[in-house]
Design a protein around this motif. Sequence first.
Motif, short mmCIF file in Angstrom:
data_model
loop_
_atom_site.label_atom_id
_atom_site.label_comp_id
_atom_site.label_asym_id
_atom_site.label_seq_id
_atom_site.Cartn_x
_atom_site.Cartn_y
_atom_site.Cartn_z
N MET A 217 28.12 62.65 33.66
CA MET A 217 26.97 62.66 34.56
C MET A 217 25.97 61.61 34.07
N ASN A 218 25.48 60.82 35.02
CA ASN A 218 24.44 59.84 34.67
C ASN A 218 23.09 60.35 35.19
N SER A 219 22.04 59.58 34.94
CA SER A 219 20.69 60.00 35.34
C SER A 219 20.57 60.21 36.84
N ALA A 220 21.18 59.34 37.63
CA ALA A 220 21.11 59.47 39.08
C ALA A 220 21.75 60.79 39.54
N ASP A 221 22.88 61.14 38.94
CA ASP A 221 23.53 62.41 39.28
C ASP A 221 22.66 63.61 38.90
N ARG B 96 19.80 53.03 38.59
CA ARG B 96 20.47 52.85 37.30
C ARG B 96 19.54 53.43 36.24
N ASP B 97 20.10 53.79 35.11
CA ASP B 97 19.27 54.36 34.05
C ASP B 97 18.09 53.45 33.71
#
Length: 168
Positions: A1-5, A122-123
């Motif tokens: 999981m990234n920040s957007a998720d 994006r992060d």
Amino acid sequence: MNSADLLADAFERVREEVQAAVDGLSEDELAVRLDSGANSIAWLVWHLTRVQDDHIADAAGTEQLWTSEGWAERFGLPFPPDATGYGHRSKDVAAVRADADLLAGYYDAVHENTLAFVRGLRDSDLDRIVDERWTPAVTLGVRLVSVIGDDLEHAGQAAFIRGAIRRR
């Protein structure tokens, strides 16, 4: 999981709480105030949606859906188009009357707009300064977390009022 998720998941949780708070209530029930100085479910949901719309539009560099998609006209409230509820007094809270479909419709539109915005991040975007009026300056990441926190606080207040109404 990234920040957007992660952000998309958090905003999805807000949507679930907002929908649960208004679902099946009449316009009169949505306008109930537990005392003369309290907020109503209608005002709380309108306010949290207005703030989210305002802050996401500002961060994205777009016009708010409130004005660009005609929500201000549909609600027909006696406030200037840029009003979000900050500084509202008791009479202003009482002026916010709307049915569940209108409240949910506006929230859903703002929610979809929010998801489209955060899913494209994006992060590194989260470090962008979006408000220099504070010390320290507010980054996009901090602004988004602030919106989520405020939204969940107000959705929780709306859920509490709903419970009180349903137990009457």
